[in-house]
Design a protein around this motif. Sequence first.
Motif, PDB file in Angstrom:
ATOM      1  N   PRO A  56      -5.458   4.369   3.896  1.00 51.03           N
ATOM      2  CA  PRO A  56      -5.466   3.113   4.655  1.00 51.03           C
ATOM      3  C   PRO A  56      -5.418   1.861   3.782  1.00 51.03           C
ATOM      4  O   PRO A  56      -5.057   0.788   4.284  1.00 51.03           O
ATOM      5  N   GLU A  57      -5.746   1.987   2.497  1.00 49.83           N
ATOM      6  CA  GLU A  57      -5.628   0.832   1.607  1.00 49.83           C
ATOM      7  C   GLU A  57      -4.174   0.554   1.246  1.00 49.83           C
ATOM      8  O   GLU A  57      -3.813  -0.578   0.921  1.00 49.83           O
ATOM      9  N   CYS A  58      -3.349   1.569   1.301  1.00 46.73           N
ATOM     10  CA  CYS A  58      -1.954   1.445   0.855  1.00 46.73           C
ATOM     11  C   CYS A  58      -0.958   1.369   2.002  1.00 46.73           C
ATOM     12  O   CYS A  58       0.157   0.867   1.829  1.00 46.73           O
ATOM     13  N   ILE A  59      -1.329   1.898   3.177  1.00 48.18           N
ATOM     14  CA  ILE A  59      -0.449   1.912   4.345  1.00 48.18           C
ATOM     15  C   ILE A  59      -1.213   1.347   5.543  1.00 48.18           C
ATOM     16  O   ILE A  59      -2.347   1.731   5.797  1.00 48.18           O
ATOM     17  N   SER A  60      -0.586   0.443   6.278  1.00 53.72           N
ATOM     18  CA  SER A  60      -1.194  -0.078   7.494  1.00 53.72           C
ATOM     19  C   SER A  60      -1.262   1.027   8.539  1.00 53.72           C
ATOM     20  O   SER A  60      -0.235   1.619   8.899  1.00 53.72           O
ATOM     21  N   THR A  61      -2.437   1.311   9.033  1.00 48.93           N
ATOM     22  CA  THR A  61      -2.583   2.359  10.046  1.00 48.93           C
ATOM     23  C   THR A  61      -2.022   1.924  11.396  1.00 48.93           C
ATOM     24  O   THR A  61      -1.772   2.765  12.262  1.00 48.93           O
ATOM     25  N   GLN A  66       4.047  -0.030   4.439  1.00 49.86           N
ATOM     26  CA  GLN A  66       3.344  -0.058   3.165  1.00 49.86           C
ATOM     27  C   GLN A  66       2.819  -1.463   2.873  1.00 49.86           C
ATOM     28  O   GLN A  66       3.543  -2.447   2.997  1.00 49.86           O
ATOM     29  N   VAL A  67       1.557  -1.542   2.489  1.00 52.91           N
ATOM     30  CA  VAL A  67       0.974  -2.815   2.059  1.00 52.91           C
ATOM     31  C   VAL A  67       0.771  -2.838   0.540  1.00 52.91           C
ATOM     32  O   VAL A  67       0.644  -3.897  -0.066  1.00 52.91           O
ATOM     33  N   PHE A  68       0.735  -1.656  -0.065  1.00 48.46           N
ATOM     34  CA  PHE A  68       0.639  -1.547  -1.523  1.00 48.46           C
ATOM     35  C   PHE A  68       1.983  -1.899  -2.157  1.00 48.46           C
ATOM     36  O   PHE A  68       3.041  -1.569  -1.629  1.00 48.46           O
ATOM     37  N   GLU A  69       1.953  -2.591  -3.299  1.00 48.42           N
ATOM     38  CA  GLU A  69       3.168  -2.900  -4.047  1.00 48.42           C
ATOM     39  C   GLU A  69       3.080  -2.268  -5.426  1.00 48.42           C
ATOM     40  O   GLU A  69       2.077  -2.426  -6.137  1.00 48.42           O
ATOM     41  N   ILE A  70       4.130  -1.573  -5.821  1.00 49.63           N
ATOM     42  CA  ILE A  70       4.106  -0.744  -7.019  1.00 49.63           C
ATOM     43  C   ILE A  70       3.893  -1.548  -8.293  1.00 49.63           C
ATOM     44  O   ILE A  70       3.416  -1.024  -9.305  1.00 49.63           O
ATOM     45  N   CYS A  71       4.210  -2.830  -8.276  1.00 51.44           N
ATOM     46  CA  CYS A  71       4.009  -3.647  -9.480  1.00 51.44           C
ATOM     47  C   CYS A  71       2.527  -3.902  -9.772  1.00 51.44           C
ATOM     48  O   CYS A  71       2.168  -4.421 -10.833  1.00 51.44           O
TER      49      CYS A  71
END
Length: 398
Positions: A56-61, A66-71
């Motif tokens: 849930p920290e990386c994907i909006s449930t 995706q809310v996480f950014e790889i950079c």
Amino acid sequence: MNAVESTLEVASFTPYPITHHPIHIELHEESMTVTWDHQHKSEYHYLWLRDNCHCPECISTKTREQVFEICDVPYTIKPSNAYITDDHRIVVDWDYADHTSKYHPGWLLSHCYSEEVVQSKQWKPILWDKERITTELPRAKSSTLIQSDEVLLTWLRDLRDYGIGIVSDVGTELGSLKAVTDRIAFMRESNYGTLFDVTTTAKANTSANTNIRLPLHTDLSARELQPGLQFLHCLVNDATGGESIYVDGFKIAEYMREHHPEEFRDLSTIPMTFNNKDPYCDYNYRSTVIATDSNGEVTEVRHANFIRVPIDVPAHQTMALYKAYQCFIRLTREPAFQLFFRLTAGEMVVFDNRRVLHARNAFDLKTGMRQLQGCYIDRDEFLSRIRILERSTTLSGS
């Protein structure tokens, strides 16, 4: 765990059935190798795994986006620990930001990007000529497409693969085709309207609305994005003549690639311009007749000689383009490549306008009427509908 719970676990609207379990993990410098219980081995790079964490920290449930950014993690990120749980999930503790990721085996295996798996998942059209399509032309009744998701899905898959299909018993009233198109997606509007009539008119702004012969072409080739699916519903066809002709443009392109490689190269790399104009609109687009993707696969054919503007390429390419274009048109005229039939009242032909060329013979208005009604649905809407139906089928367990 049921299909809905499985879907939520991987933060996706698409369910991923668990068909195989991971049985071994081997960690390397930049990636891990997962061995599955059917002995297939998948390599997953650490950066790719971190990029696809579904917590849930990386994907909006709510939106599943995706809310996480790889950079926001180091390029050199790697596991501090990785293991397989008793319920067959792969868990990775990362060496950065005290983060842990858990991977669903159905999702992970379906996203294996080994060369053999990627190749096996590539969609391949079923190329056809007259002999093949005469016996394999997808057909369905309007009533079954309306009533059954399973029948609709089967027919849409066939339509996707062959690029053409027939629907019978649609009716003969204006607007009858909407009962079928509404089962797929919304219509695309053009300068001809949303629903357009194909009938002879005194003030025709297109040759389609006359009784003259129409040569093989794709519709709206002067547009940046040609329509995807085209629907042509026959309301009445009593006039002598007016037979329909269809050609698989992908088949012609691949035949050229094999038998006329120089012409294929030139027709897929040297552009020409198409222009469609009347007193109220003026569309202009420059493109190659054959479009290919990064793998060289044919993705689109664009051809309407009657709205092509004078060729304006560098002098050293001019004759090469003419030679290639003549080769293409001559091949489309070969009877061996042509599907030839006469639509009857209540029938509807549906085809991929960015693949299948269509034509019409001239007809005699003194012998009767000929009226069709048509519309367009974009290809991505059509493909989206297939995926939604496939998702529903998986969720229902059928």
